[in-house]
Enzyme design. Structure first.
Site, PDB file in Angstrom:
ATOM      1  N   CYS A  75       1.041  -1.129  -0.019  1.00  0.00           N
ATOM      2  CA  CYS A  75       0.028   0.084   0.041  1.00  0.00           C
ATOM      3  C   CYS A  75       1.007   1.268   0.020  1.00  0.00           C
ATOM      4  CB  CYS A  75      -0.945  -0.090   1.471  1.00  0.00           C
ATOM      5  SG  CYS A  75      -1.973   1.385   1.398  1.00  0.00           S
ATOM      6  N   CYS A 186      -1.272   3.549  -6.816  1.00  0.00           N
ATOM      7  CA  CYS A 186      -1.851   3.110  -5.657  1.00  0.00           C
ATOM      8  C   CYS A 186      -2.219   1.510  -5.870  1.00  0.00           C
ATOM      9  CB  CYS A 186      -3.152   3.702  -5.310  1.00  0.00           C
ATOM     10  SG  CYS A 186      -4.608   3.068  -4.452  1.00  0.00           S
TER      11      CYS A 186
END
Ligand code: DGL
Length: 262
Positions: A75, A186
């Site tokens: 992440c 992302c």
């Protein structure tokens, strides 16, 4: 405990890190991976970095009892907020994070114009800003927060028409620009690669970092002598804080699907 019995723990705010998990399992088929998605608290992107750090540390701590041999923060937002804290807490094992591939995109397109899509948290982080400063001379970067893509993936990618309308609005200010590359900063975004390409409307190279993260993880395990040997049967376990049956079955669906750009 044998090295092969210790898992590589993979953490994300939700389902996005499955794009990294998939690459990790492909590069290291002999390893055991335990994935933890914190969908109950997703999205992390709009949260204060201190809160993201706390949630990440708490999430990883839930898997501590498994004696992980490495932690992969799959992440970008959590990496920016919590990698240093995790390194302090787990000095005995590698902590591998992920960052938007802006540098690589510009190196491959010198003098070009790059669209960098990520969360607001990643874009505002000192880590990302530092990277931008370092590559400023290589070309131009347009950074855009795209939280709607995170929600689309977390919601099971059902509202395709809504996603296309969202992307149409997001890209409207750059309608007259042809980007040389698009950074998917992302880990949720690779799952929407087809939609992103369709909304841009021209062929463009997408850059994401799951391959680099998998190679770096493998390199560090080999260097430390903790990599599982050939012949060990690898295994993947997926857990999610939302703990709903549908969330886990969609996780496995994403794991089997090959994201459009990798
Ligand atoms: N998948 C995450 C990332 O790579 C963040 C998504 C979110 O929770 O906002 O940044």
């Amino acid at each position: 405990m044998k090295h092969s019995e210790r898992p590589v723990v993979v953490f994300d705010s939700g389902l996005g890190g499955i794009s990294v998990l998939k690459k990790l399992a492909a590069v290291m088929p002999n390893e055991t991976f335990v994935y933890y998605g914190d969908s109950a608290n997703a999205p992390y992107g709009p949260r204060d970095p201190r809160e993201v750090c706390r949630l990440t540390v708490e999430g990883v701590a839930r898997l501590e009892a498994l004696h992980p041999k490495a932690i992969v923060i799959a992440c970008n937002t959590a990496t920016a907020a919590a990698q240093e804290e995790l390194e302090k807490r787990y000095p005995q094992i590698p902590v591998i994070g992920i960052e938007p591939a802006v540098r690589r995109a510009l190196q491959e397109n010198p003098g070009g114009r790059i669209l960098s899509l990520a969360t607001a948290g990643t874009l505002a982080s000192p880590r990302y800003q530092r990277q931008l400063g370092e590559v400023a001379e290589l070309g131009k970067v347009v950074s855009v927060a795209a939280p709607g893509i995170v929600s689309y993936v977390e919601d099971g990618m059902r509202d395709h028409a809504g996603m296309m309308a969202y992307l149409g609005e997001l890209f409207a200010p750059w309608q007259s620009v042809v980007f040389d590359g698009v950074v998917l900063g992302c880990t949720h975004f690779p799952f929407a690669a087809a939609e992103i390409r369709q909304a841009l409307g021209y062929p463009v190279r997408l850059y994401e970092q799951s391959g680099a993260v998998a190679e770096e993880t493998q390199r560090q395990l080999i260097e430390l002598g903790t990599a599982s040997k050939d012949g060990c049967a690898g295994k993947v376990t997926i857990m999610n804080s939302a703990d709903e049956k549908t969330m886990l079955s969609f996780s496995w669906q994403l794991f089997s699907a090959v994201p459009g750009c990798i």
